[in-house]
Design a protein around this motif. Sequence first.
Motif, short mmCIF file in Angstrom:
data_model
loop_
_atom_site.label_atom_id
_atom_site.label_comp_id
_atom_site.label_asym_id
_atom_site.label_seq_id
_atom_site.Cartn_x
_atom_site.Cartn_y
_atom_site.Cartn_z
N THR C 191 0.84 -1.20 0.00
CA THR C 191 0.00 0.00 0.00
C THR C 191 0.87 1.25 0.00
N HIS C 192 0.29 2.35 -0.42
CA HIS C 192 0.98 3.62 -0.21
C HIS C 192 0.14 4.51 0.70
N ASP C 193 -0.94 3.91 1.21
CA ASP C 193 -1.85 4.67 2.06
C ASP C 193 -1.58 4.32 3.53
N PRO C 194 -1.03 5.25 4.28
CA PRO C 194 -0.68 4.95 5.67
C PRO C 194 -1.90 4.53 6.49
N LEU C 195 -3.06 5.11 6.21
CA LEU C 195 -4.25 4.74 6.95
C LEU C 195 -4.55 3.26 6.77
N GLU C 196 -4.45 2.85 5.51
CA GLU C 196 -4.70 1.47 5.18
C GLU C 196 -3.71 0.58 5.94
N ALA C 197 -2.46 0.99 5.94
CA ALA C 197 -1.41 0.19 6.58
C ALA C 197 -1.67 0.08 8.07
N ILE C 198 -1.98 1.21 8.69
CA ILE C 198 -2.14 1.22 10.14
C ILE C 198 -3.42 0.49 10.54
N ALA C 199 -4.44 0.61 9.70
CA ALA C 199 -5.71 -0.02 10.02
C ALA C 199 -5.62 -1.54 9.91
N LEU C 200 -4.79 -2.03 9.02
CA LEU C 200 -4.84 -3.45 8.71
C LEU C 200 -3.62 -4.24 9.16
N ALA C 201 -2.50 -3.54 9.40
CA ALA C 201 -1.26 -4.29 9.57
C ALA C 201 -0.79 -4.37 11.01
N ASP C 202 -0.10 -5.50 11.33
CA ASP C 202 0.57 -5.64 12.61
C ASP C 202 1.99 -5.12 12.51
N MET C 203 2.53 -5.21 11.29
CA MET C 203 3.92 -4.80 11.11
C MET C 203 4.03 -4.05 9.79
N LEU C 204 4.83 -2.98 9.81
CA LEU C 204 5.09 -2.25 8.58
C LEU C 204 6.49 -2.56 8.08
N VAL C 205 6.58 -2.69 6.78
CA VAL C 205 7.89 -2.81 6.14
C VAL C 205 7.96 -1.67 5.14
N VAL C 206 8.92 -0.78 5.32
CA VAL C 206 9.03 0.36 4.42
C VAL C 206 10.13 0.07 3.41
N LEU C 207 9.73 0.14 2.15
CA LEU C 207 10.63 -0.22 1.06
C LEU C 207 10.97 1.03 0.27
N GLU C 208 12.27 1.23 0.04
CA GLU C 208 12.67 2.32 -0.85
C GLU C 208 13.78 1.85 -1.75
N GLN C 209 13.63 2.10 -3.03
CA GLN C 209 14.62 1.71 -4.04
C GLN C 209 15.06 0.26 -3.87
N GLY C 210 14.08 -0.58 -3.67
CA GLY C 210 14.36 -2.01 -3.64
C GLY C 210 14.91 -2.53 -2.34
N LYS C 211 15.05 -1.65 -1.33
CA LYS C 211 15.61 -2.11 -0.06
C LYS C 211 14.67 -1.76 1.09
N ILE C 212 14.71 -2.59 2.14
CA ILE C 212 13.90 -2.30 3.31
C ILE C 212 14.62 -1.22 4.13
N VAL C 213 13.94 -0.11 4.36
CA VAL C 213 14.58 0.96 5.13
C VAL C 213 14.07 0.99 6.56
N GLN C 214 12.94 0.41 6.85
CA GLN C 214 12.42 0.43 8.21
C GLN C 214 11.39 -0.67 8.40
N THR C 215 11.43 -1.32 9.55
CA THR C 215 10.38 -2.27 9.88
C THR C 215 9.95 -2.01 11.32
N GLY C 216 8.78 -2.46 11.66
CA GLY C 216 8.32 -2.30 13.03
C GLY C 216 6.82 -2.17 13.06
N SER C 217 6.29 -2.02 14.28
CA SER C 217 4.86 -1.83 14.39
C SER C 217 4.53 -0.46 13.82
N PRO C 218 3.29 -0.26 13.45
CA PRO C 218 2.90 1.05 12.91
C PRO C 218 3.31 2.19 13.84
#
Lengths: 261, 247, 348
Positions: C191-218
């Motif tokens: 998703t690119h919608d933070p609301l969607e991510a926070i509403a539905l996810a237990d964990m966020l994985v932030v991807l930029e230029q093919g690499k994971i830049v951040q993971t963790g709870s919302p």
Amino acid sequence: MSQARIPAPVLALAAAGLLFFLLPLAGLIVRAPWGQVGPALVAPETATALGLSLFCSVTATAVALVLGIPLAVVLSRTQGTLRSVLRALTTLPMVLPPVVGGVALFLAFGRRGLVGEPLHQAFGIQIPFTTAAAVIAETFVAMPFLVIAVEGGLRSMDHRYEEAARALGAGSWRVFARVTLPLLRPAIFSGAVLCWARALGEFGATITFAGNLPGRTQTIPLAVYVALETRPEGAIALSLILLAVSLAILIGMRDRWLGSP
Amino acid sequence: MIKRGLAVAGFLVLTSCGGGVGGGPPSNITVFAAASLQPAFDKIAARVKSQYYLATTFNYAGTQTLTTQLIQGAQADVFASADTAHMTTVQNGGLVGGTTSVFAHNKLEIAVERGNPKRIHSLADLARSGLVVVLADPSVPAGKYAQEALANAHVTVHPASLEPQVTGVLSKVALGEADAGIVYVSDIVTSGKVDGIAIPDAENVIADYSIARLNSAWNRAGADEFFAYVLSSQGQAILSGAGFETV
Amino acid sequence: MAWLAVSLHATIRVQRNGFALDVDLEVGAGETVAVLGPNGSGKTTLLRALAGLIRIEGRVELDGEVLDDSAAGRHVLTEDRRVGLVFQDHVLFPHMTVLDNVAFGLRRDRIRIASEWLARAGLSDKAGAMPRELSGGQAQRVALLRTLATEPRLLLLDEPLSALDVTIRAEVRRELARQLSGFQGVRILVTHDPLEAIALADMLVVLEQGKIVQTGSPAEVTARPRSRFVADLAGVNLLRGRGRGRQVELDSGAMLTAAEAGEGDVFAVIHPRAVALYLARPEGTPRNVWRGRAEDLDLQGERVRVRLSGTVPLVAEVTPSAVRELQLDAGAEVWVAVKATEISVYRA
């Protein structure tokens, strides 16, 4: 949503183009010996030639569908040089003068042909001068139209439908039969119509490879050609009948196939 | 083929008009000639050009096609027909500007593959089963004559094809796809790719080739010169060499 | 959250057209991971790799079964993976009825099972309809049912709500959340919608230029942005609580007053610019007034972002001149006010 207006020069050229198409047809209709259309219509030779024309063109289209759709699928998946070569080979019959195509068919399927000779020697099968030869000639000339149309349809298709089907557990055959083919229906339809129309009007390859025998290989275009030599009015009458039958079938099938025009 | 013939005729009309308004006697003529005459007439044209400085432009096609074109108003100086019937049609149309003259005869022969592998020696052999026989369509003279010859010989043939053009019969025999066909002697001579089996005169049909100057001629003198050359001993010799019987 | 069993274990490398994806991912059973990232960050490529639609370098193991292992030359075809794929726009087969679409992936008792799924979702009356006759929201719900009906072990959702009208997005999101909660496998949501991510996810994985830049709870991810994208992502104050009338009781116990709060589990969104700061307790209309402490200030363009702690942790965005007037500095005590009309509340 309103569309952009068509510029006047485009409209003018479109009108010229339409006129260019319609004038010969108008000539055919205006100058038609209407008194002879009736007799030509009921003449047994006409019914024979018309029946043969329809049988051969429909059979050729069916063969083209069976062989051409898979060919288009393979074509659409290839890339680079292979694709250019395959595509050129497929479209060759479109640029080849049909008479040359007929000679080429002799060299392949004739009694002395690459495939025809072993067939003839092993089973005594002779393809030239048979109705099958007329169908082969029409298929050879007309199939490229189907292949090109279907390949175009495949390339512009949204392949996520196929991906969705695969993710739902469908194997390659099920994806092809249940998803790809139904989605290609408009392209297949327009390709089949083009193919059929080309087959119906086929002359050069047919007369060369299949010869001209009423009831066996004399389709309407051949009958028209022969009639043109002796009784041009009869030829025009025959042409009109072919035109009317084609129009009726094209208009009738469109709704049936596509659901809506 | 037909369309192309008409286009050529139209083109000839235009170019001939151009020659006509130049003033003085033009040094070229247009000849509408039956297709079977091409080998002989091309040679005759070369001689005429070197002897009389007369250039010849040909429109070769089936006699019926040429007749249709002439009646539709095509311009030409000379018409050479493969039979007398079409010449009569043209004459009845008031298009012939002088006398008509039969200048050659053509007989039928059985064309077979080189070496005659199927051992065909007479029209009666053509009725053998398993033989692929190709005839010209009865709507063209060669086909009509072939039917007459077969009738004379009391032979019934089931042809594999009725070709609208004699060349179709020849090419199918030459390619080995047909075992035999009935064509003109001149076709076999000029084709060089098939063997000819003679048909006895009692069964054979003889075609009379007829020539005439046309009313629409731009170059009457040139047309008459060509006409005369065809009937001369030199012209007849060329026709004979091309497989025609001379008059 | 402690993972009882790592259900998906993926090491994925894809090189194509100058773009490289390099991701290691571990997801526990029953967990929903939201993959966030700007366009071109490789989110969709990651999903397609997991679905087996593209060949990868690396290894993908799901529920103990190796789906991809480039070292061993193993690649399980998409159709044999038992993964579910839900696209941005439904991608329902346009030539089949809704029922046939849902039944497509089933093997036995196809029509009965598909009908049951439709019935549970309240879509029985649409069984005979063609996809083009459905609204966008209905179509996406059917697409979700079509996938869930095959009981996939791994559910891949590619921006499932982004093609929907804003007005129905909340409704479909609710349904999605309900369906996801009943789903036992691993869930990955792009998703690119933070609301969607926070509403539905237990964990966020932030991807930029093919690499994971951040993971963790919302909460972890949005509290401490470590990239421009995550900072933008955290651009709003998102609060969760229980609505009653015009009141929202936050999880922390604090009460918000909104124009309209609805009932039950709700989200409250406050834009940082709507958060006003005062030296003295403001008089007049604002219904939501708290004491707060400016934790830090961050100049962003022509605005200053002020992170506030206190009864309701918020980010405020004020002008530099306001910062001067308020003599605002890290550690400064301020009054925080938000107008009721500036708080938008909707059901979770």
